[in-house]
Design an enzyme around this catalytic site. Structure first.
Site, mmCIF file in Angstrom:
data_model
loop_
_atom_site.group_PDB
_atom_site.id
_atom_site.type_symbol
_atom_site.label_atom_id
_atom_site.label_comp_id
_atom_site.label_asym_id
_atom_site.label_seq_id
_atom_site.Cartn_x
_atom_site.Cartn_y
_atom_site.Cartn_z
ATOM 1 N N SER A 239 75.556 16.240 25.104
ATOM 2 C CA SER A 239 74.395 16.744 24.376
ATOM 3 C C SER A 239 73.660 15.620 23.656
ATOM 4 O O SER A 239 74.242 14.593 23.300
ATOM 5 C CB SER A 239 74.827 17.802 23.366
ATOM 6 O OG SER A 239 75.533 17.207 22.286
ATOM 7 N N THR A 240 72.378 15.848 23.432
ATOM 8 C CA THR A 240 71.563 14.868 22.732
ATOM 9 C C THR A 240 72.069 14.658 21.305
ATOM 10 O O THR A 240 72.101 13.521 20.805
ATOM 11 C CB THR A 240 70.091 15.316 22.727
ATOM 12 O OG1 THR A 240 69.617 15.314 24.079
ATOM 13 C CG2 THR A 240 69.224 14.382 21.903
ATOM 14 N N GLY A 243 75.075 12.486 21.384
ATOM 15 C CA GLY A 243 74.633 11.163 21.819
ATOM 16 C C GLY A 243 73.977 10.375 20.697
ATOM 17 O O GLY A 243 74.180 9.157 20.572
ATOM 18 N N GLU A 260 73.488 9.618 28.992
ATOM 19 C CA GLU A 260 72.934 10.660 29.855
ATOM 20 C C GLU A 260 72.997 11.958 29.055
ATOM 21 O O GLU A 260 74.056 12.567 28.915
ATOM 22 C CB GLU A 260 73.754 10.786 31.140
ATOM 23 C CG GLU A 260 73.828 9.498 31.941
ATOM 24 C CD GLU A 260 74.805 9.603 33.098
ATOM 25 O OE1 GLU A 260 75.063 10.732 33.566
ATOM 26 O OE2 GLU A 260 75.330 8.560 33.509
ATOM 27 N N CYS A 294 72.180 19.487 33.333
ATOM 28 C CA CYS A 294 71.013 19.002 32.588
ATOM 29 C C CYS A 294 69.797 18.780 33.470
ATOM 30 O O CYS A 294 68.678 18.662 32.974
ATOM 31 C CB CYS A 294 71.369 17.729 31.836
ATOM 32 S SG CYS A 294 72.143 16.473 32.864
#
Length: 494
Positions: A239-240, A243, A260, A294
């Site tokens: 997940s962002t 990240g 990623e 994603c």
């Protein structure tokens, strides 16, 4: 592995007992126990990183042919154990059998084969010589220059739960091919397959410490794998939000990163598009990992002239998608990874309803199974939300489940591009149009790391990665070899 068999950690070439004991890995399809995964301590993660650091010098100096042979032999082992390891992947991920075989273990084999060849790719490139006049820096001379790709060092690979073969193999294989050593921290939901990958590498003759696998549910396991002073680079898929936190830690010691992260792929459908082809492409969102991917085209932006027809075709497509036990032939949509994630996806569907979207299909929790297994498992009905607007949270946020939202537009290319680019994410988007020139024109305007034109297909030599909050860096093909290397310049006087 089944019935509660305990898996040990893999550290420094040894299978070691976890300091934190074991936890159950649950089959998402029926909530049975697939096996027991090890819970590492922070000290054990640190030991894994230290082992990788000690192994780096010798491994980085091995001949490329030797690294290639080991990767090829590992692929041979995975191929030999294909059936039981595909069954394990199916059990711990909930993926239908065909996906577990072809897109998980099968892709794992292919990636080890690809980077066995990648180990032999040139790492040196001569640059044009430069003639310098005499001056303060010395006598006149001809300066030669060489660009050399060097391994980064110790790489921590933190992998995603949606594919415990393709994702780790896509990190570990190119990292090893370049001469790096690795600490793998698998997703806690389905780590058992990653330990099988370690078994294959060990049998293939990989020296001790070159690959280490540590797992655990505790946040400190991942933290230790990121903040260890022995680690030079972190490669993360997830997940962002996570990240961003990893990137902050990496920034403190300037660790290299490959991120990623999330996606909310836009599928722009123009009035002249082949709607059947578009429906087939968009429909993969529902079937491929139950939407836990994603790169899925989850945000459909369709011209008003074909809006009703596209919605009708998508609804008809969904009616034939069988939701059920992933082990049963004919199942198209299996469960999502956990009860918590099922509840999260369902909460988004309810949010969409409250925001004013119309549920054209789905929205109810499916009941799967018979007898004692009836009602077990973490199933979400493939759901189509229509009459959406760009400001809705279901349109803007990554749901990561079998849910597609449809937003109509009335104007031309400019409006379509503006809607597609109105997102925090920019991983992969898609364009469907019968006018090839327009499709490519629009593709170049999309703020996304990749664009599919009339296809959801991926060229596995093309760079993969995201714009904006979808990530940092590129991998796949030779780009993965570049991602796990540093560029050094050597200059000499001729």
């Amino acid at each position: 592995m089944s019935g509660g068999q305990a898996q040990r950690l893999y550290v420094g070439g040894e299978w070691v007992e976890p300091a934190g004991g074991y936890y159950e890995v649950v089959d998402p399809s029926d909530e049975s126990v697939v096996g027991l995964a090890p819970e590492a301590s922070r000290a054990q993660v640190e030991e894994a990183a230290r082992a990788a650091a000690e192994a780096f010098g010798p491994w980085s100096r091995t001949r490329p042919e030797e690294r290639a042979a080991i990767l090829d032999r590992a692929a041979d082992v995975i191929q030999r154990e294909f059936e039981p390891w595909a069954e394990l992947a199916r059990a711990e991920t909930g993926a239908p059998t065909g996906i577990a075989r072809g897109m998980q273990v099968g892709v794992g084999v292919a990636r080890f084969r690809r980077y066995a060849k990648g180990a032999l790719e040139p790492v040196e490139r001569g640059l044009p010589p430069q003639v310098t006049e005499a001056g303060p820096m010395g006598a006149a001379s001809v300066l030669g220059a060489l660009e050399v790709r060097q391994p980064v060092g110790v790489v921590t690979c933190i992998t995603s739960y949606n594919n415990p073969w393709a994702n780790p193999a896509g990190k570990v294989a190119p990292a090893l091919a370049m001469g790096n050593t690795v600490v793998v921290k698998p997703a806690p939901q389905d780590p058992l397959s990653v330990f099988k990958m370690a078994e294959a590498l060990a049998e293939a003759g990989l020296p001790p410490g070159v690959v280490n696998v540590v797992s655990g549910q505790a946040v400190e396991v991942g933290e230790a794998a990121v903040d260890s002073p022995y680690v030079d680079m972190v490669s993360f898929t997830g997940s962002t939000g996570v990240g961003q936190r990893i990137a902050e830690v990496c920034g403190r010691s300037m660790k290299r990163q490959l991120m990623e992260l999330g996606g909310k792929g836009a599928a722009v459908v123009f009035g002249d598009a082949d709607l059947d082809a578009a429906v087939m492409g968009i429909g993969t969102t529902f079937s491929f990992y139950s939407g836990q991917i994603c790169t899925a085209p989850t945000r459909v932006i369709v011209h008003r002239s074909v809006y009703a027809e596209l919605v009708e075709k998508l609804t008809g497509y969904l009616a034939f998608m069988k939701v059920g036990d992933p082990a049963v032939q004919g199942t198209v949509v299996g469960p999502v990874i956990s009860a918590a994630h099922r509840d999260r996806v369902e909460s988004y569907v309810e949010l969409g309803r409250k925001e004013g979207a119309r549920i054209a299909f789905g929205g109810e929790r499916p009941v799967v199974g018979e007898g004692d297994r009836k009602g077990k498992g973490f199933y979400v009905a493939p759901t189509l939300l229509v009459d959406c607007t760009a400001d809705m949270r279901v349109v803007r946020e990554e749901i990561f489940g079998p849910v597609v939202v449809v937003v109509p537009f009335d104007g031309g290319e400019d409006e379509a591009v503006a809607l597609a680019n109105d997102s925090d994410y920019g991983l992969i988007s898609y364009v469907w149009s019968g006018d090839a020139a327009r499709a490519f024109r629009v593709a170049r305007r999309l703020r996304a790391g990749g664009v599919g034109v009339n296809t959801i297909g991926r060229n596995m030599e093309a760079p993969f990665g995201g714009f904006k909050r979808s990530g940092v860096g590129r991998d796949v093909g030779s780009y993965a070899l570049h991602a796990y290397s540093e560029v050094q310049s050597i200059v000499w006087a001729g």
